[in-house]
Design an enzyme around this catalytic site. Structure first.
Site, PDB file in Angstrom:
ATOM      1  N   ASP A   1     -11.995  -9.778   3.982  1.00  0.00           N
ATOM      2  CA  ASP A   1     -13.242  -9.744   3.197  1.00  0.00           C
ATOM      3  C   ASP A   1     -13.788 -11.167   3.062  1.00  0.00           C
ATOM      4  OD1 ASP A   1     -13.206  -6.980   2.703  1.00  0.00           O
ATOM      5  OD2 ASP A   1     -13.830  -7.247   0.622  1.00  0.00           O
TER       6      ASP A   1
ATOM      7  N   TYR B   1       0.828  -1.208   0.000  1.00  0.00           N
ATOM      8  CA  TYR B   1       0.000   0.000   0.000  1.00  0.00           C
ATOM      9  C   TYR B   1       0.865   1.263   0.000  1.00  0.00           C
ATOM     10  CZ  TYR B   1      -4.492  -2.318   1.014  1.00  0.00           C
ATOM     11  OH  TYR B   1      -5.640  -3.067   0.943  1.00  0.00           O
TER      12      TYR B   1
ATOM     13  N   LYS C   1       3.720 -15.341   1.825  1.00  0.00           N
ATOM     14  CA  LYS C   1       4.004 -16.101   0.602  1.00  0.00           C
ATOM     15  C   LYS C   1       5.526 -16.234   0.558  1.00  0.00           C
ATOM     16  CE  LYS C   1       1.916 -17.205  -2.820  1.00  0.00           C
ATOM     17  NZ  LYS C   1       1.481 -18.575  -3.251  1.00  0.00           N
TER      18      LYS C   1
ATOM     19  N   ASP D   1      -2.357 -18.345   0.187  1.00  0.00           N
ATOM     20  CA  ASP D   1      -3.364 -19.036  -0.630  1.00  0.00           C
ATOM     21  C   ASP D   1      -3.985 -20.187   0.152  1.00  0.00           C
ATOM     22  OD1 ASP D   1      -0.869 -20.255  -0.730  1.00  0.00           O
ATOM     23  OD2 ASP D   1      -0.974 -20.790  -2.848  1.00  0.00           O
TER      24      ASP D   1
ATOM     25  N   ASP E   1      -6.067  -7.579   4.022  1.00  0.00           N
ATOM     26  CA  ASP E   1      -7.225  -6.974   3.358  1.00  0.00           C
ATOM     27  C   ASP E   1      -8.050  -8.050   2.661  1.00  0.00           C
ATOM     28  OD1 ASP E   1      -8.869  -4.887   2.278  1.00  0.00           O
ATOM     29  OD2 ASP E   1      -7.839  -5.185   0.372  1.00  0.00           O
TER      30      ASP E   1
HETATM   31  C1  IPM Z   1     -10.227  -1.954   4.007  1.00  0.00           C
HETATM   32  C2  IPM Z   1     -10.569  -1.357   2.672  1.00  0.00           C
HETATM   33  C3  IPM Z   1      -9.502  -0.372   2.243  1.00  0.00           C
HETATM   34  C4  IPM Z   1      -8.160  -1.084   2.204  1.00  0.00           C
HETATM   35  C5  IPM Z   1      -9.855   0.293   0.902  1.00  0.00           C
HETATM   36  C6  IPM Z   1     -11.143   1.098   1.000  1.00  0.00           C
HETATM   37  C7  IPM Z   1      -8.773   1.106   0.318  1.00  0.00           C
HETATM   38  O1  IPM Z   1     -10.762  -2.358   1.730  1.00  0.00           O
HETATM   39  O2  IPM Z   1     -10.039  -1.183   4.979  1.00  0.00           O
HETATM   40  O3  IPM Z   1     -10.176  -3.170   4.095  1.00  0.00           O
HETATM   41  O4  IPM Z   1      -7.835  -1.749   1.213  1.00  0.00           O
HETATM   42  O5  IPM Z   1      -7.419  -0.999   3.191  1.00  0.00           O
HETATM   43 MG    MG Z   2     -10.744  -4.289   2.490  1.00  0.00          MG
END
Ligand code: IPM
Ligand code: MG
Length: 365
Positions: free
Chosen positions: A257, A147, A197, A229, A253
């Protein structure tokens, strides 16, 4: 617990951010009422809303207010309208959210994945995989890795356009997030899975070395290294093997999700981003969801649980955190659902109604 007013910078941002943040505030006000504590809220612009109003995603006043507050309560930023702004640093995420995380020194992003029993059927997994509940804590490194690595740019090389992202980690950055994961594990079930990884990336090889070294100081915690993975697969195969999952910025990240769907929806997961100098940044893990913004149908529970994390980590008020969690659980047990977690038997309510129900429950209990 202190009797002073906690100074909270409130940054709703864009899209559903402006709908969910007020629901979190309702819960905080209810806790304040019950426990006799007080909050001083100061709202500021961030992301696309700030670009539209003053031409920059992180205005100086917003950053100063955030730094001078005990905690930052954040909604979400981003949307199609601002996706193509140039330079990239003018966009809501790279120009607003990332420098905010970095400036607050919020390197440790704690993301608990808890499956409420009444929501087992909303999970993407079969109920038997979740039997007896699920409680995983992701510890995601938040201010380093791909990032933030430089260079991050486009160049023309031999007539071709080449895009470059750099992933870099120092041993210092890895060590401090590893300590955070082991300390958290010590208070939980004493298991850390460290994700990398190492078969591909040099940063991952350093990650593995440093985490192994830090682990020596925590003989009571069991460390397992796992390839990213494989972790993605194991979360679906047998999520109950996990207690604390330590991951870098990008893997954390992606995996959170995925893990959100174990809990039924992205709209269920809160997070706390903490560091050493500041009380931290508190944001749900989901984004601004432009597709459902403005309709009062978003799920505010991630944000309400985020308020609970803020009480725990920034306000030294674990009782308030428990009150919020119990209220969320009761309201879900009564069958109320936002549409993302609804089944045919649910009582589907709007975002603001869900906020009212949870705040009322806190006041009644
Ligand atoms: C998170 C989000 C952010 C990230 C986005 C909105 C840039 O997905 O906080 O998980 O990738 O950190
Ligand atoms: Mg995210």
């Amino acid at each position: 617990m202190s009797t002073k007013a906690f100074k909270i910078a409130v940054l709703p941002g864009d899209g559903i951010g402006v709908e969910i943040v007020p629901q979190g505030i309702k819960a905080l006000d209810a806790v304040a009422n019950k426990l006799g504590i007080s909050f001083e809220y100061n709202e500021a612009l961030v992301g696309g809303a700030a670009i539209d109003a003053v031409g920059t995603p992180l205005p100086k006043e917003t950053l100063e207010l955030s730094l001078a507050s005990d905690a930052v309560f954040f909604g979400a930023v981003g949307g199609a309208k601002w996706d193509n702004l140039q330079p990239v640093s003018m966009r809501p995420e790279p120009g607003g959210l990332f420098p905010l995380r970095k400036s607050l020194g919020a390197y440790a992003n704690l993301r608990p994945v808890v499956v409420f029993e009444s929501l087992t059927s909303a999970s993407s997994l079969k109920a038997d995989r979740l039997e007896g509940g699920l409680d995983i804590l992701f510890v995601r490194e938040l201010t380093g890795g791909i990032y933030f690595g430089k260079p991050k740019e486009r160049r023309e090389i031999d007539g071709e356009v080449v895009a470059i992202d750099t992933c870099s980690y120092s041993d210092f950055e890895i060590r401090r997030i590893a300590h955070m994961a082991f300390l958290q594990a010590r208070r939980r079930s004493g298991i850390v899975h460290s994700i990398d990884k190492a078969n591909v990336m040099e940063t991952s090889r350093l990650w593995r070395e440093v985490v192994t070294e830090v682990a020596e100081q925590y003989p009571d915690v069991k460390l397992t290294h796992m390839l990213a993975d494989n972790c993605g697969m194991q979360l679906l195969r047998n999520p109950k093997q996990f207690d604390v999952i330590l991951a870098d910025n990008l893997f954390g990240d992606l995996l959170t999700d995925e893990a959100a769907m174990l809990a039924g929806s992205l709209g269920m997961l809160p997070s706390a981003s903490i560091g050493e100098q500041h009380g931290g940044l508190y944001e749900p893990i989901h984004g601004s969801a432009p597709d459902i913004a403005g309709q009062d149908i978003a799920n505010p529970i991630a944000t309400i649980l985020t308020a609970a994390m803020m009480l725990r980590y920034a306000c030294d008020c674990p009782d308030g955190a428990v009150m919020i969690r119990c209220a969320v659980e009761s309201v879900l047990n009564e069958g109320y659902r936002s549409s993302d977690i609804a089944t045919e038997y649910s009582n589907v309510v709007s975002c603001s109604k869900m906020g009212d129900l949870i705040a009322d429950k806190i006041l009644q209990d």
